[in-house]
Design a protein around this motif. Structure first.
Motif, PDB file in Angstrom:
ATOM      1  N   PRO A 238     -35.596 -58.906   3.376  1.00  0.00           N
ATOM      2  CA  PRO A 238     -35.960 -58.286   4.649  1.00  0.00           C
ATOM      3  C   PRO A 238     -35.396 -56.877   4.751  1.00  0.00           C
ATOM      4  CG  PRO A 238     -34.209 -59.900   4.964  1.00  0.00           C
ATOM      5  CD  PRO A 238     -34.652 -60.024   3.540  1.00  0.00           C
ATOM      6  N   HIS A 239     -36.104 -56.035   5.479  1.00  0.00           N
ATOM      7  CA  HIS A 239     -35.684 -54.655   5.691  1.00  0.00           C
ATOM      8  C   HIS A 239     -35.222 -54.498   7.133  1.00  0.00           C
ATOM      9  CE1 HIS A 239     -38.303 -54.301   2.137  1.00  0.00           C
ATOM     10  NE2 HIS A 239     -37.487 -53.324   1.790  1.00  0.00           N
ATOM     11  N   LEU A 240     -33.901 -54.441   7.317  1.00  0.00           N
ATOM     12  CA  LEU A 240     -33.312 -54.236   8.624  1.00  0.00           C
ATOM     13  C   LEU A 240     -32.631 -52.879   8.629  1.00  0.00           C
ATOM     14  CD1 LEU A 240     -32.332 -55.290  11.442  1.00  0.00           C
ATOM     15  CD2 LEU A 240     -30.287 -56.098  10.264  1.00  0.00           C
ATOM     16  N   TYR A 241     -33.021 -52.017   9.578  1.00  0.00           N
ATOM     17  CA  TYR A 241     -32.385 -50.715   9.701  1.00  0.00           C
ATOM     18  C   TYR A 241     -31.539 -50.694  10.968  1.00  0.00           C
ATOM     19  CZ  TYR A 241     -35.666 -49.014   6.165  1.00  0.00           C
ATOM     20  OH  TYR A 241     -36.379 -48.837   5.008  1.00  0.00           O
ATOM     21  N   SER A 242     -30.309 -50.221  10.834  1.00  0.00           N
ATOM     22  CA  SER A 242     -29.442 -50.012  11.989  1.00  0.00           C
ATOM     23  C   SER A 242     -29.473 -48.524  12.321  1.00  0.00           C
ATOM     24  CB  SER A 242     -28.013 -50.459  11.665  1.00  0.00           C
ATOM     25  OG  SER A 242     -27.154 -50.208  12.752  1.00  0.00           O
ATOM     26  N   THR A 243     -29.906 -48.202  13.531  1.00  0.00           N
ATOM     27  CA  THR A 243     -30.080 -46.800  13.895  1.00  0.00           C
ATOM     28  C   THR A 243     -29.478 -46.525  15.260  1.00  0.00           C
ATOM     29  OG1 THR A 243     -31.719 -45.028  14.122  1.00  0.00           O
ATOM     30  CG2 THR A 243     -32.350 -47.187  14.972  1.00  0.00           C
ATOM     31  N   ARG A 244     -29.146 -45.255  15.504  1.00  0.00           N
ATOM     32  CA  ARG A 244     -28.550 -44.844  16.771  1.00  0.00           C
ATOM     33  C   ARG A 244     -29.535 -43.967  17.526  1.00  0.00           C
ATOM     34  NH1 ARG A 244     -23.110 -42.335  14.620  1.00  0.00           N
ATOM     35  NH2 ARG A 244     -23.374 -41.070  16.470  1.00  0.00           N
ATOM     36  N   LEU A 245     -29.628 -44.200  18.843  1.00  0.00           N
ATOM     37  CA  LEU A 245     -30.479 -43.403  19.708  1.00  0.00           C
ATOM     38  C   LEU A 245     -29.628 -42.724  20.757  1.00  0.00           C
ATOM     39  CD1 LEU A 245     -33.738 -45.336  20.638  1.00  0.00           C
ATOM     40  CD2 LEU A 245     -33.504 -43.314  19.213  1.00  0.00           C
ATOM     41  N   SER A 246     -29.943 -41.463  21.054  1.00  0.00           N
ATOM     42  CA  SER A 246     -29.256 -40.740  22.108  1.00  0.00           C
ATOM     43  C   SER A 246     -30.132 -40.699  23.341  1.00  0.00           C
ATOM     44  CB  SER A 246     -28.932 -39.313  21.661  1.00  0.00           C
ATOM     45  OG  SER A 246     -27.998 -39.324  20.622  1.00  0.00           O
TER      46      SER A 246
ATOM     47  N   HIS B 252     -17.544 -52.449  14.071  1.00  0.00           N
ATOM     48  CA  HIS B 252     -16.993 -53.673  14.654  1.00  0.00           C
ATOM     49  C   HIS B 252     -18.117 -54.577  15.142  1.00  0.00           C
ATOM     50  CE1 HIS B 252     -14.223 -56.191  17.076  1.00  0.00           C
ATOM     51  NE2 HIS B 252     -15.210 -56.185  17.957  1.00  0.00           N
ATOM     52  N   GLN B 253     -19.107 -53.999  15.835  1.00  0.00           N
ATOM     53  CA  GLN B 253     -20.212 -54.797  16.354  1.00  0.00           C
ATOM     54  C   GLN B 253     -21.032 -55.412  15.219  1.00  0.00           C
ATOM     55  OE1 GLN B 253     -22.414 -52.306  19.091  1.00  0.00           O
ATOM     56  NE2 GLN B 253     -20.944 -52.633  20.735  1.00  0.00           N
ATOM     57  N   LEU B 254     -21.331 -54.618  14.195  1.00  0.00           N
ATOM     58  CA  LEU B 254     -22.096 -55.138  13.062  1.00  0.00           C
ATOM     59  C   LEU B 254     -21.316 -56.231  12.324  1.00  0.00           C
ATOM     60  CD1 LEU B 254     -23.598 -51.820  11.624  1.00  0.00           C
ATOM     61  CD2 LEU B 254     -24.825 -53.619  12.857  1.00  0.00           C
ATOM     62  N   GLY B 255     -20.014 -55.994  12.136  1.00  0.00           N
ATOM     63  CA  GLY B 255     -19.182 -56.994  11.464  1.00  0.00           C
ATOM     64  C   GLY B 255     -19.115 -58.295  12.228  1.00  0.00           C
ATOM     65  N   SER B 256     -19.151 -58.208  13.556  1.00  0.00           N
ATOM     66  CA  SER B 256     -19.078 -59.424  14.379  1.00  0.00           C
ATOM     67  C   SER B 256     -20.290 -60.321  14.186  1.00  0.00           C
ATOM     68  CB  SER B 256     -18.934 -59.049  15.858  1.00  0.00           C
ATOM     69  OG  SER B 256     -20.158 -58.543  16.385  1.00  0.00           O
ATOM     70  N   VAL B 257     -21.388 -59.746  13.695  1.00  0.00           N
ATOM     71  CA  VAL B 257     -22.601 -60.525  13.434  1.00  0.00           C
ATOM     72  C   VAL B 257     -22.712 -60.918  11.966  1.00  0.00           C
ATOM     73  CG1 VAL B 257     -25.139 -60.474  13.451  1.00  0.00           C
ATOM     74  CG2 VAL B 257     -23.846 -59.468  15.355  1.00  0.00           C
ATOM     75  N   PHE B 258     -22.438 -59.971  11.058  1.00  0.00           N
ATOM     76  CA  PHE B 258     -22.766 -60.177   9.648  1.00  0.00           C
ATOM     77  C   PHE B 258     -21.616 -60.690   8.789  1.00  0.00           C
ATOM     78  CE2 PHE B 258     -26.133 -57.172  10.946  1.00  0.00           C
ATOM     79  CZ  PHE B 258     -27.219 -57.989  10.635  1.00  0.00           C
ATOM     80  N   GLN B 259     -20.409 -60.818   9.346  1.00  0.00           N
ATOM     81  CA  GLN B 259     -19.378 -61.546   8.625  1.00  0.00           C
ATOM     82  C   GLN B 259     -19.837 -63.002   8.466  1.00  0.00           C
ATOM     83  OE1 GLN B 259     -15.924 -60.722   7.451  1.00  0.00           O
ATOM     84  NE2 GLN B 259     -17.078 -58.825   7.281  1.00  0.00           N
ATOM     85  N   PRO B 260     -19.368 -63.713   7.429  1.00  0.00           N
ATOM     86  CA  PRO B 260     -19.877 -65.062   7.161  1.00  0.00           C
ATOM     87  C   PRO B 260     -19.768 -66.005   8.360  1.00  0.00           C
ATOM     88  CG  PRO B 260     -18.571 -64.282   5.313  1.00  0.00           C
ATOM     89  CD  PRO B 260     -18.402 -63.264   6.404  1.00  0.00           C
ATOM     90  N   THR B 261     -20.835 -66.793   8.555  1.00  0.00           N
ATOM     91  CA  THR B 261     -20.871 -67.810   9.609  1.00  0.00           C
ATOM     92  C   THR B 261     -21.672 -69.009   9.123  1.00  0.00           C
ATOM     93  OG1 THR B 261     -22.901 -66.907  10.584  1.00  0.00           O
ATOM     94  CG2 THR B 261     -20.813 -66.136  11.524  1.00  0.00           C
ATOM     95  N   TYR B 262     -21.574 -70.095   9.880  1.00  0.00           N
ATOM     96  CA  TYR B 262     -22.455 -71.241   9.690  1.00  0.00           C
ATOM     97  C   TYR B 262     -23.661 -71.025  10.593  1.00  0.00           C
ATOM     98  CZ  TYR B 262     -18.257 -73.284   7.649  1.00  0.00           C
ATOM     99  OH  TYR B 262     -17.148 -73.515   6.881  1.00  0.00           O
ATOM    100  N   SER B 263     -24.839 -70.927   9.997  1.00  0.00           N
ATOM    101  CA  SER B 263     -26.030 -70.580  10.769  1.00  0.00           C
ATOM    102  C   SER B 263     -26.817 -71.783  11.259  1.00  0.00           C
ATOM    103  CB  SER B 263     -26.949 -69.674   9.931  1.00  0.00           C
ATOM    104  OG  SER B 263     -27.328 -70.322   8.737  1.00  0.00           O
TER     105      SER B 263
END
Length: 292
Positions: A5-13, A72-83
Protein backbone atom coordinates in the motif's frame (compact mmCIF):
# COMPACT_ATOMS: atom_id res chain seq x y z
CA UNK A 1 2.54 -10.94 -5.53
CA UNK A 2 2.36 -8.92 -2.32
CA UNK A 3 0.38 -5.69 -2.40
CA UNK A 4 2.39 -2.77 -1.05
CA UNK A 5 0.00 0.00 0.00
CA UNK A 6 1.02 3.59 -0.66
CA UNK A 7 0.42 5.77 2.38
CA UNK A 8 1.73 9.34 2.32
CA UNK A 9 2.02 11.44 5.47
CA UNK A 10 1.75 15.10 4.56
CA UNK A 11 1.41 18.46 6.32
CA UNK A 12 -1.09 21.16 5.41
CA UNK A 13 -0.94 24.80 6.45
CA UNK A 14 -4.11 26.74 7.16
CA UNK A 15 -3.74 30.17 8.69
CA UNK A 16 0.04 30.01 9.11
CA UNK A 17 0.79 31.22 5.59
CA UNK A 18 4.56 31.13 5.19
CA UNK A 19 4.74 32.11 1.51
CA UNK A 20 2.29 33.89 -0.79
CA UNK A 21 1.90 30.86 -3.09
CA UNK A 22 1.39 28.41 -0.24
CA UNK A 23 -2.21 27.66 -1.26
CA UNK A 24 -1.11 26.96 -4.84
CA UNK A 25 1.51 24.55 -3.53
CA UNK A 26 -1.01 22.81 -1.29
CA UNK A 27 -3.50 22.35 -4.14
CA UNK A 28 -0.89 21.02 -6.57
CA UNK A 29 0.70 18.68 -4.04
CA UNK A 30 -2.47 17.37 -2.44
CA UNK A 31 -4.23 16.65 -5.73
CA UNK A 32 -1.27 14.72 -7.15
CA UNK A 33 -0.79 12.74 -3.95
CA UNK A 34 -4.49 11.94 -3.82
CA UNK A 35 -4.39 10.39 -7.26
CA UNK A 36 -1.19 8.39 -6.69
CA UNK A 37 -1.80 7.06 -3.18
CA UNK A 38 -4.03 4.59 -1.41
CA UNK A 39 -4.40 6.99 1.52
CA UNK A 40 -3.13 10.33 2.83
CA UNK A 41 -2.39 10.80 6.53
CA UNK A 42 -2.67 14.56 6.93
CA UNK A 43 -1.15 16.68 9.70
CA UNK A 44 -2.28 20.29 10.04
CA UNK A 45 0.56 22.71 10.75
CA UNK A 46 -1.69 25.00 12.81
CA UNK A 47 -2.82 22.12 15.03
CA UNK A 48 0.73 20.80 15.54
CA UNK A 49 1.90 24.32 16.39
CA UNK A 50 -0.84 24.62 19.04
CA UNK A 51 0.15 21.27 20.55
CA UNK A 52 3.74 22.48 20.82
CA UNK A 53 2.70 25.78 22.42
CA UNK A 54 -0.20 24.75 24.67
CA UNK A 55 0.46 21.12 25.55
CA UNK A 56 4.24 20.85 25.32
CA UNK A 57 4.81 24.37 26.75
CA UNK A 58 7.45 25.18 24.14
CA UNK A 59 8.15 28.92 23.99
CA UNK A 60 10.19 29.11 20.78
CA UNK A 61 8.85 26.47 18.43
CA UNK A 62 11.28 25.07 15.86
CA UNK A 63 10.86 22.68 12.94
CA UNK A 64 12.48 20.04 15.16
CA UNK A 65 9.73 20.51 17.76
CA UNK A 66 7.01 20.23 15.11
CA UNK A 67 8.60 17.10 13.63
CA UNK A 68 8.96 15.53 17.08
CA UNK A 69 5.22 15.92 17.71
CA UNK A 70 4.41 14.39 14.32
CA UNK A 71 6.89 11.55 14.90
CA UNK A 72 5.31 10.88 18.29
CA UNK A 73 1.85 10.68 16.72
CA UNK A 74 3.00 8.39 13.91
CA UNK A 75 4.91 6.18 16.35
CA UNK A 76 1.81 5.86 18.53
CA UNK A 77 0.07 4.15 15.60
CA UNK A 78 2.82 2.27 13.77
CA UNK A 79 4.79 0.82 16.67
CA UNK A 80 4.00 -2.93 16.92
CA UNK A 81 0.50 -3.86 18.11
CA UNK A 82 -1.95 -6.74 18.07
CA UNK A 83 -4.38 -5.85 15.29
CA UNK A 84 -7.05 -8.41 16.17
CA UNK A 85 -8.60 -9.83 19.33
CA UNK A 86 -6.75 -12.88 20.62
CA UNK A 87 -3.81 -12.43 18.25
CA UNK A 88 -0.64 -14.18 19.46
CA UNK A 89 1.84 -12.06 17.49
CA UNK A 90 2.19 -8.48 16.38
CA UNK A 91 0.82 -7.43 13.00
CA UNK A 92 3.35 -7.99 10.21
CA UNK A 93 1.62 -5.58 7.81
CA UNK A 94 0.45 -2.49 9.72
CA UNK A 95 0.05 -0.44 6.54
CA UNK A 96 -2.08 -3.10 4.91
CA UNK A 97 -4.16 -3.48 8.07
CA UNK A 98 -4.57 0.30 8.24
CA UNK A 99 -5.86 0.49 4.66
CA UNK A 100 -8.21 -2.43 5.18
CA UNK A 101 -9.63 -0.80 8.30
CA UNK A 102 -9.96 2.79 7.14
CA UNK A 103 -10.23 3.05 3.35
CA UNK A 104 -13.30 1.08 2.23
CA UNK A 105 -13.85 3.25 -0.87
CA UNK A 106 -11.21 4.78 -3.20
CA UNK A 107 -13.04 8.12 -3.27
CA UNK A 108 -12.35 8.65 0.45
CA UNK A 109 -8.65 8.55 1.38
CA UNK A 110 -8.09 11.41 3.85
CA UNK A 111 -6.93 10.17 7.25
CA UNK A 112 -6.49 12.28 10.37
CA UNK A 113 -4.55 11.35 13.51
CA UNK A 114 -5.15 12.32 17.13
CA UNK A 115 -3.17 11.11 20.12
CA UNK A 116 -3.70 11.55 23.87
CA UNK A 117 -2.20 12.33 26.26
CA UNK A 118 0.53 14.57 24.90
CA UNK A 119 2.44 16.86 27.24
CA UNK A 120 5.87 18.00 28.34
CA UNK A 121 8.06 15.64 30.37
CA UNK A 122 7.84 18.01 33.36
CA UNK A 123 4.03 17.81 33.34
CA UNK A 124 4.02 14.06 32.71
CA UNK A 125 5.85 13.40 35.94
CA UNK A 126 2.90 14.81 37.92
CA UNK A 127 0.04 13.38 35.84
CA UNK A 128 -2.07 10.24 36.09
CA UNK A 129 -4.56 8.92 33.56
CA UNK A 130 -7.51 6.55 33.53
CA UNK A 131 -8.83 4.69 30.51
CA UNK A 132 -12.41 5.97 30.88
CA UNK A 133 -11.13 9.56 30.94
CA UNK A 134 -8.85 9.11 27.94
CA UNK A 135 -11.53 7.36 25.87
CA UNK A 136 -14.17 9.96 26.75
CA UNK A 137 -11.88 12.76 25.56
CA UNK A 138 -10.79 10.91 22.43
CA UNK A 139 -14.39 10.21 21.38
CA UNK A 140 -15.41 13.84 21.86
CA UNK A 141 -12.33 14.97 19.91
CA UNK A 142 -13.63 12.86 17.04
CA UNK A 143 -17.21 14.11 17.28
CA UNK A 144 -16.29 17.79 17.62
CA UNK A 145 -13.29 17.60 15.25
CA UNK A 146 -10.89 18.78 17.96
CA UNK A 147 -7.18 18.35 17.24
CA UNK A 148 -6.10 18.17 20.89
CA UNK A 149 -7.68 17.58 24.28
CA UNK A 150 -7.64 21.26 25.27
CA UNK A 151 -10.50 23.36 24.00
CA UNK A 152 -12.85 20.50 23.07
CA UNK A 153 -16.42 21.62 22.32
CA UNK A 154 -18.44 19.34 24.62
CA UNK A 155 -21.74 20.70 23.31
CA UNK A 156 -21.40 18.84 19.99
CA UNK A 157 -23.40 15.62 19.91
CA UNK A 158 -24.11 13.00 17.25
CA UNK A 159 -27.67 12.96 15.87
CA UNK A 160 -30.13 11.04 18.03
CA UNK A 161 -31.75 7.85 16.67
CA UNK A 162 -35.20 8.51 15.24
CA UNK A 163 -34.60 12.25 14.83
CA UNK A 164 -34.46 13.90 11.41
CA UNK A 165 -30.99 13.84 9.89
CA UNK A 166 -29.54 17.39 9.76
CA UNK A 167 -28.87 18.88 6.30
CA UNK A 168 -25.61 17.81 4.73
CA UNK A 169 -22.68 19.99 5.74
CA UNK A 170 -21.67 22.81 3.49
CA UNK A 171 -17.89 23.20 3.40
CA UNK A 172 -18.43 26.97 3.49
CA UNK A 173 -20.04 26.83 6.93
CA UNK A 174 -18.63 25.86 10.30
CA UNK A 175 -18.73 22.09 10.60
CA UNK A 176 -20.15 20.92 13.92
CA UNK A 177 -20.68 17.17 14.09
CA UNK A 178 -17.84 15.34 12.33
CA UNK A 179 -19.27 12.36 10.38
CA UNK A 180 -16.94 9.37 10.02
CA UNK A 181 -16.50 6.70 7.39
CA UNK A 182 -14.20 4.54 9.51
CA UNK A 183 -12.17 4.81 12.71
CA UNK A 184 -9.22 2.96 14.23
CA UNK A 185 -8.31 3.27 17.92
CA UNK A 186 -4.85 2.19 19.08
CA UNK A 187 -4.40 1.54 22.82
CA UNK A 188 -1.02 1.16 24.53
CA UNK A 189 -0.26 0.49 28.18
CA UNK A 190 -1.50 -1.41 31.18
CA UNK A 191 -5.00 -2.91 31.41
CA UNK A 192 -5.78 -2.39 27.70
CA UNK A 193 -7.90 -5.57 27.62
CA UNK A 194 -10.42 -4.06 30.04
CA UNK A 195 -11.05 -0.81 28.11
CA UNK A 196 -14.66 -0.17 27.05
CA UNK A 197 -14.80 1.24 23.51
CA UNK A 198 -18.53 0.84 22.96
CA UNK A 199 -18.92 4.57 22.37
CA UNK A 200 -16.93 4.30 19.15
CA UNK A 201 -19.36 1.67 17.82
CA UNK A 202 -22.31 4.08 17.93
CA UNK A 203 -23.95 3.98 14.45
CA UNK A 204 -24.68 7.71 14.75
CA UNK A 205 -20.95 8.44 14.32
CA UNK A 206 -20.81 6.90 10.86
CA UNK A 207 -22.11 7.37 7.36
CA UNK A 208 -25.19 5.32 6.57
CA UNK A 209 -23.67 3.24 3.76
CA UNK A 210 -21.20 1.33 5.95
CA UNK A 211 -21.94 -1.12 8.74
CA UNK A 212 -20.64 0.41 12.04
CA UNK A 213 -19.28 -3.01 13.05
CA UNK A 214 -17.06 -2.93 9.97
CA UNK A 215 -16.28 0.77 10.29
CA UNK A 216 -14.53 0.54 13.69
CA UNK A 217 -11.36 -1.38 14.54
CA UNK A 218 -9.08 -1.65 17.58
CA UNK A 219 -5.36 -2.31 17.90
CA UNK A 220 -3.89 -2.99 21.35
CA UNK A 221 -0.67 -3.75 23.17
CA UNK A 222 0.14 -3.82 26.90
CA UNK A 223 3.48 -2.14 26.21
CA UNK A 224 3.64 1.51 27.25
CA UNK A 225 4.61 4.10 24.65
CA UNK A 226 7.18 6.88 25.07
CA UNK A 227 6.97 7.06 28.88
CA UNK A 228 3.16 7.25 28.92
CA UNK A 229 1.70 4.56 31.19
CA UNK A 230 -1.52 4.70 29.15
CA UNK A 231 -2.01 6.28 25.73
CA UNK A 232 -4.67 6.21 23.03
CA UNK A 233 -4.52 7.18 19.37
CA UNK A 234 -7.29 7.63 16.83
CA UNK A 235 -6.86 7.41 13.07
CA UNK A 236 -10.04 8.58 11.39
CA UNK A 237 -11.40 8.74 7.87
CA UNK A 238 -13.92 11.52 8.37
CA UNK A 239 -14.89 15.09 7.49
CA UNK A 240 -12.04 16.42 9.66
CA UNK A 241 -10.27 18.18 6.77
CA UNK A 242 -13.33 19.46 4.93
CA UNK A 243 -13.32 23.07 6.10
CA UNK A 244 -9.55 23.51 5.77
CA UNK A 245 -9.46 22.00 2.26
CA UNK A 246 -12.30 24.21 1.08
CA UNK A 247 -10.53 27.26 2.52
CA UNK A 248 -7.25 26.40 0.77
CA UNK A 249 -8.90 25.65 -2.57
CA UNK A 250 -10.98 28.84 -2.35
CA UNK A 251 -7.97 31.06 -1.71
CA UNK A 252 -5.95 29.37 -4.44
CA UNK A 253 -8.81 29.72 -6.94
CA UNK A 254 -9.20 33.44 -6.20
CA UNK A 255 -5.50 33.93 -6.93
CA UNK A 256 -5.67 31.77 -10.06
CA UNK A 257 -8.70 33.64 -11.39
CA UNK A 258 -6.63 36.83 -11.41
CA UNK A 259 -3.56 34.98 -12.80
CA UNK A 260 -1.57 35.96 -9.73
CA UNK A 261 1.90 34.35 -9.68
CA UNK A 262 0.89 31.76 -12.30
CA UNK A 263 3.91 32.78 -14.38
CA UNK A 264 6.15 31.50 -11.58
CA UNK A 265 4.86 28.00 -12.38
CA UNK A 266 4.48 28.13 -16.16
CA UNK A 267 8.18 28.89 -16.58
CA UNK A 268 8.87 25.53 -14.94
CA UNK A 269 6.43 23.63 -17.15
CA UNK A 270 3.28 23.70 -15.00
CA UNK A 271 0.54 24.98 -17.32
CA UNK A 272 -2.83 26.52 -16.50
CA UNK A 273 -4.52 23.25 -17.52
CA UNK A 274 -2.53 21.50 -14.78
CA UNK A 275 -3.94 23.92 -12.23
CA UNK A 276 -7.47 23.32 -13.51
CA UNK A 277 -7.05 19.55 -13.27
CA UNK A 278 -5.86 19.89 -9.68
CA UNK A 279 -8.74 22.17 -8.73
CA UNK A 280 -11.18 19.67 -10.24
CA UNK A 281 -9.68 16.78 -8.28
CA UNK A 282 -9.87 18.54 -4.92
CA UNK A 283 -13.32 20.01 -5.53
CA UNK A 284 -14.56 16.46 -6.12
CA UNK A 285 -12.94 15.33 -2.86
CA UNK A 286 -14.58 18.22 -1.00
CA UNK A 287 -17.97 17.43 -2.54
CA UNK A 288 -17.69 13.75 -1.63
CA UNK A 289 -16.84 14.36 2.01
CA UNK A 290 -19.47 17.10 2.34
CA UNK A 291 -22.13 14.62 1.21
CA UNK A 292 -21.51 12.19 4.09
Amino acid sequence: MLFQPHLYSTRLSGHMELVIVQNYNSVLTLSHLYQSSDALLVHENDAIHKICAQLMNIKKISFRDVNQVIAHQLGSVFQPTYSSEGASQYSRSPLGDLMESLVPHPEFKMLGLRNIPQMSENSLAYSTFTWPGLIKHLRQMLIANAKMEEGIDWQVRPPLPGHPVPPKASPNKALHFNTSIANLVVLRGKDVQSVDLGGFRDPALYTSWLNPQEAFNIWKTPRAFNKYEKSASLVSNSQFLLKLMDNIVGKAWNMFASKAYVHQYTKFGIEEEDFLDCFTTLEQVISSYASL
